[in-house]
Design a protein around this motif. Structure first.
Motif, PDB file in Angstrom:
ATOM      1  N   UNK A 213       2.853  23.453  58.102  1.00 35.28           N
ATOM      2  CA  UNK A 213       3.810  23.322  56.918  1.00 35.28           C
ATOM      3  C   UNK A 213       3.958  22.195  55.888  1.00 35.28           C
ATOM      4  N   UNK A 214       4.722  22.051  55.204  1.00 27.91           N
ATOM      5  CA  UNK A 214       4.558  21.075  53.936  1.00 27.91           C
ATOM      6  C   UNK A 214       4.807  19.524  54.822  1.00 27.91           C
ATOM      7  N   UNK A 215       4.004  18.614  54.471  1.00 27.30           N
ATOM      8  CA  UNK A 215       4.482  17.362  55.000  1.00 27.30           C
ATOM      9  C   UNK A 215       3.306  17.076  56.329  1.00 27.30           C
ATOM     10  N   UNK A 216       2.723  18.185  56.780  1.00 30.06           N
ATOM     11  CA  UNK A 216       1.749  17.967  57.907  1.00 30.06           C
ATOM     12  C   UNK A 216       0.301  17.524  57.328  1.00 30.06           C
ATOM     13  N   UNK A 217      -0.252  17.179  58.291  1.00 28.45           N
ATOM     14  CA  UNK A 217      -1.865  16.514  57.967  1.00 28.45           C
ATOM     15  C   UNK A 217      -2.670  17.233  58.684  1.00 28.45           C
ATOM     16  N   UNK A 218      -3.749  17.703  57.954  1.00 29.50           N
ATOM     17  CA  UNK A 218      -4.997  18.314  58.662  1.00 29.50           C
ATOM     18  C   UNK A 218      -6.191  16.969  58.672  1.00 29.50           C
ATOM     19  N   UNK A 219      -6.738  16.710  59.528  1.00 31.42           N
ATOM     20  CA  UNK A 219      -8.081  15.809  59.738  1.00 31.42           C
ATOM     21  C   UNK A 219      -9.295  16.355  60.222  1.00 31.42           C
ATOM     22  N   UNK A 246      -8.954  13.320  55.290  1.00 36.83           N
ATOM     23  CA  UNK A 246      -7.609  13.611  55.724  1.00 36.83           C
ATOM     24  C   UNK A 246      -7.165  14.696  54.534  1.00 36.83           C
ATOM     25  N   UNK A 247      -6.378  15.738  54.874  1.00 33.60           N
ATOM     26  CA  UNK A 247      -5.923  16.681  53.888  1.00 33.60           C
ATOM     27  C   UNK A 247      -4.291  16.939  54.352  1.00 33.60           C
ATOM     28  N   UNK A 248      -3.736  16.274  53.521  1.00 39.57           N
ATOM     29  CA  UNK A 248      -2.099  16.398  53.684  1.00 39.57           C
ATOM     30  C   UNK A 248      -1.740  17.932  52.873  1.00 39.57           C
ATOM     31  N   UNK A 249      -0.837  18.675  53.748  1.00 39.16           N
ATOM     32  CA  UNK A 249      -0.089  19.809  52.962  1.00 39.16           C
ATOM     33  C   UNK A 249       0.958  19.741  52.399  1.00 39.16           C
TER      34      UNK A 249
END
Length: 249
Positions: A213-219, A246-249
């Motif tokens: 979802x928007x506002x989430x974070x993939x590391x 770090x890749x914020x969505x």
């Protein structure tokens, strides 16, 4: 397209066929016994050549070069076959991900866990998912450090899953699952963490973009998403270097 393990076996098979198709007629015409030590070394050399020409990573080249000589050496020791069966079962129980998805067992170190804890503390209470959670070396200490957050670990190798399950006992903010990471719905989490390998990253990024979802974070630990610039790279003070992409969505 054939799976990566099948391609590697095909490369070894091609090297063996090439060498044996030359060696058997030669020694047969001369009435001499096949010198299996030299033949195994020749197969290893041919496999190394094929691996180099096909631009295999360096570790695959080493594996291909040494595989057949090691087979010959092991056969010369006359070890009971039961030991090989036991070793194969243990390897499957621990390294199933390496066979099915080119994802070996990596353990996050204390410095990485500390960096993740600081990052999560800045975000506040979170739902954290560890894809390929191994023994729980990330999930368990994070759950202890951040009791207000909830942590889920997904692991598909039976023995490592069992160890992680035992280590997570008594921690109500951990959910430990034995499952395929590709079946996990990423939309349920605020932060998704992966320490996998370069091979699955393009496919994983597609899943991340489709589900998180928007506002989430993939590391991603150590392995960046190909062709995608991370918003932040955390340089973890450890040896060897283990940067967090770090890749914020």
């Amino acid at each position: 397209m054939s799976s990566p393990p099948i391609r590697q076996l095909a490369l070894q098979g091609a090297a063996a066929i090439l060498v044996l198709s030359l060696a058997w007629p030669y020694y047969g015409l001369h009435g001499e016994a096949m010198p299996w030590r030299e033949t195994s070394l020749a197969i290893g050399g041919a496999a190394l050549l094929f691996a180099t020409l096909s631009r295999q990573p360096w570790w695959w080249r080493v594996i291909h070069a040494g595989f057949m000589p090691l087979v010959w050496y092991t056969q010369s020791l006359a070890i009971d076959p039961g030991w090989f069966l036991l070793a194969a079962i243990l390897l499957l129980l621990v390294y199933r991900g390496a066979l099915t998805g080119q994802v070996p067992l990596y353990l996050s170190n204390k410095q990485t866990v500390q960096a993740l804890a600081e990052l999560l503390a800045e975000r506040g209470a979170s739902r954290f998912l560890d894809l390929g959670a191994g023994l729980g070396s990330t999930t368990v200490p994070l759950a202890d450090a951040l009791p207000d957050s909830h942590f889920t670990g997904v692991e598909n190798a039976p023995l490592t899953w069992l160890v992680g399950r035992l280590l997570s006992v008594g921690r109500p903010n951990i959910r430990w699952r034995w499952d395929d990471l590709w079946q996990e719905n990423l939309s349920d989490y605020d932060v998704v963490y992966a320490f996998l390998s370069p091979a699955p990253m393009p496919r994983l990024w597609e899943k991340v973009r489709a589900e998180m979802k928007p506002g989430s974070l993939f590391i991603s630990n150590s392995f960046p998403v190909p062709g995608v610039v991370p918003a932040q790279v955390i340089e973890v003070a450890c040896t060897p270097p283990r940067p967090l992409y770090c890749y914020p969505l």
